[in-house]
Write a protein that holds these residues in place. Structure first.
Motif, PDB file in Angstrom:
ATOM      1  N   ALA A  84       0.842  -1.190   0.000  1.00 63.12           N
ATOM      2  CA  ALA A  84       0.000   0.000   0.000  1.00 63.12           C
ATOM      3  C   ALA A  84       0.880   1.243   0.000  1.00 63.12           C
ATOM      4  O   ALA A  84       1.972   1.249   0.571  1.00 63.12           O
ATOM      5  CB  ALA A  84      -0.914   0.010   1.216  1.00 63.12           C
ATOM      6  N   GLN A  85       0.381   2.288  -0.643  1.00 63.76           N
ATOM      7  CA  GLN A  85       1.113   3.556  -0.681  1.00 63.76           C
ATOM      8  C   GLN A  85       0.885   4.313   0.619  1.00 63.76           C
ATOM      9  O   GLN A  85      -0.237   4.436   1.091  1.00 63.76           O
ATOM     10  CB  GLN A  85       0.637   4.404  -1.852  1.00 63.76           C
ATOM     11  CG  GLN A  85       1.380   5.734  -1.938  1.00 63.76           C
ATOM     12  CD  GLN A  85       0.965   6.519  -3.154  1.00 63.76           C
ATOM     13  OE1 GLN A  85       1.246   6.112  -4.267  1.00 63.76           O
ATOM     14  NE2 GLN A  85       0.284   7.632  -2.938  1.00 63.76           N
ATOM     15  N   ILE A 113       4.172   0.504   2.304  1.00 67.65           N
ATOM     16  CA  ILE A 113       4.200  -0.498   3.365  1.00 67.65           C
ATOM     17  C   ILE A 113       3.908  -1.840   2.691  1.00 67.65           C
ATOM     18  O   ILE A 113       3.331  -1.881   1.599  1.00 67.65           O
ATOM     19  CB  ILE A 113       3.195  -0.216   4.501  1.00 67.65           C
ATOM     20  CG1 ILE A 113       1.758  -0.329   4.003  1.00 67.65           C
ATOM     21  CG2 ILE A 113       3.467   1.134   5.147  1.00 67.65           C
ATOM     22  CD1 ILE A 113       0.744  -0.442   5.128  1.00 67.65           C
ATOM     23  N   HIS A 114       4.300  -2.916   3.333  1.00 64.26           N
ATOM     24  CA  HIS A 114       4.148  -4.238   2.725  1.00 64.26           C
ATOM     25  C   HIS A 114       3.416  -5.207   3.645  1.00 64.26           C
ATOM     26  O   HIS A 114       3.532  -6.423   3.479  1.00 64.26           O
ATOM     27  CB  HIS A 114       5.529  -4.785   2.343  1.00 64.26           C
ATOM     28  CG  HIS A 114       6.291  -3.852   1.463  1.00 64.26           C
ATOM     29  ND1 HIS A 114       5.963  -3.641   0.133  1.00 64.26           N
ATOM     30  CD2 HIS A 114       7.344  -3.030   1.729  1.00 64.26           C
ATOM     31  CE1 HIS A 114       6.793  -2.747  -0.381  1.00 64.26           C
ATOM     32  NE2 HIS A 114       7.629  -2.364   0.561  1.00 64.26           N
ATOM     33  N   ILE A 134      -4.920   1.851   0.143  1.00 62.43           N
ATOM     34  CA  ILE A 134      -4.925   0.396   0.117  1.00 62.43           C
ATOM     35  C   ILE A 134      -5.901  -0.079  -0.951  1.00 62.43           C
ATOM     36  O   ILE A 134      -7.047   0.372  -0.978  1.00 62.43           O
ATOM     37  CB  ILE A 134      -5.345  -0.153   1.498  1.00 62.43           C
ATOM     38  CG1 ILE A 134      -4.414   0.379   2.590  1.00 62.43           C
ATOM     39  CG2 ILE A 134      -5.393  -1.671   1.486  1.00 62.43           C
ATOM     40  CD1 ILE A 134      -4.904   0.107   4.001  1.00 62.43           C
ATOM     41  N   GLN A 135      -5.454  -0.984  -1.813  1.00 57.75           N
ATOM     42  CA  GLN A 135      -6.339  -1.554  -2.824  1.00 57.75           C
ATOM     43  C   GLN A 135      -7.117  -2.718  -2.209  1.00 57.75           C
ATOM     44  O   GLN A 135      -6.527  -3.619  -1.613  1.00 57.75           O
ATOM     45  CB  GLN A 135      -5.544  -2.053  -4.036  1.00 57.75           C
ATOM     46  CG  GLN A 135      -4.905  -0.944  -4.840  1.00 57.75           C
ATOM     47  CD  GLN A 135      -5.939   0.051  -5.347  1.00 57.75           C
ATOM     48  OE1 GLN A 135      -7.002  -0.306  -5.803  1.00 57.75           O
ATOM     49  NE2 GLN A 135      -5.621   1.315  -5.244  1.00 57.75           N
ATOM     50  N   ALA A 136      -8.439  -2.664  -2.356  1.00 53.81           N
ATOM     51  CA  ALA A 136      -9.292  -3.686  -1.743  1.00 53.81           C
ATOM     52  C   ALA A 136     -10.218  -4.321  -2.781  1.00 53.81           C
ATOM     53  O   ALA A 136     -10.524  -3.722  -3.812  1.00 53.81           O
ATOM     54  CB  ALA A 136     -10.141  -3.047  -0.642  1.00 53.81           C
TER      55      ALA A 136
END
Length: 137
Positions: A84-85, A113-114, A134-136
């Motif tokens: 996520a960025q 972040i990972h 965050i891609q959801a």
């Protein structure tokens, strides 16, 4: 404080200006119920989702002088990408600011972040604003 400072030749954005830019640039059309536990009294959170893109915008504010370790739970989401960025705006004291002589002292810094998940731990630095995209699914 003014959002933009200037003299006859130059101008600069204040930390407040960059905070407004961060919040305005990470809007969703749905409000999500997110839980953030473990932080102190000067911690704030807001969570929205862009339903067309599937992006969750998690806005976190740590107004205290110590790092805040929080446990985040995203409700209403089944799966998220672990990468996520993260965009961070932070100072070392509440009084620290930008100036004509140092116009980029406090500006947003983007990293990754990972460990993003529907439930994960994250630590915010002191005197910081962070936005996690965050891609959801």
């Amino acid at each position: 404080t003014d959002l933009i400072g200037y003299d006859a030749v130059d101008s600069y954005g204040s930390p407040s200006y960059y905070a407004q830019v961060l919040f305005a640039g990470h809007l969703g059309n749905e409000v999500l119920r997110a839980q953030a536990t473990g932080a102190g009294p000067r911690f704030f959170v807001s969570t929205t989702r862009d339903s067309a893109r599937g992006t969750i915008h998690l806005k976190l504010v740590n107004g205290s002088s110590t790092p805040q370790a929080v446990r985040i739970r995203l409700n209403g989401v089944t799966t998220v990408d672990k990468d996520a960025q993260l965009t961070t705006l932070r100072g070392t004291t509440p009084e620290e600011t930008n100036s004509i002589m140092d116009p980029r002292r406090i500006v947003p810094v983007t990293s990754m972040i990972h460990n993003a998940a529907t439930a994960f731990e994250h630590t915010l630095p002191p005197y910081s604003i962070q936005v996690l995209d965050i891609q959801a699914r």
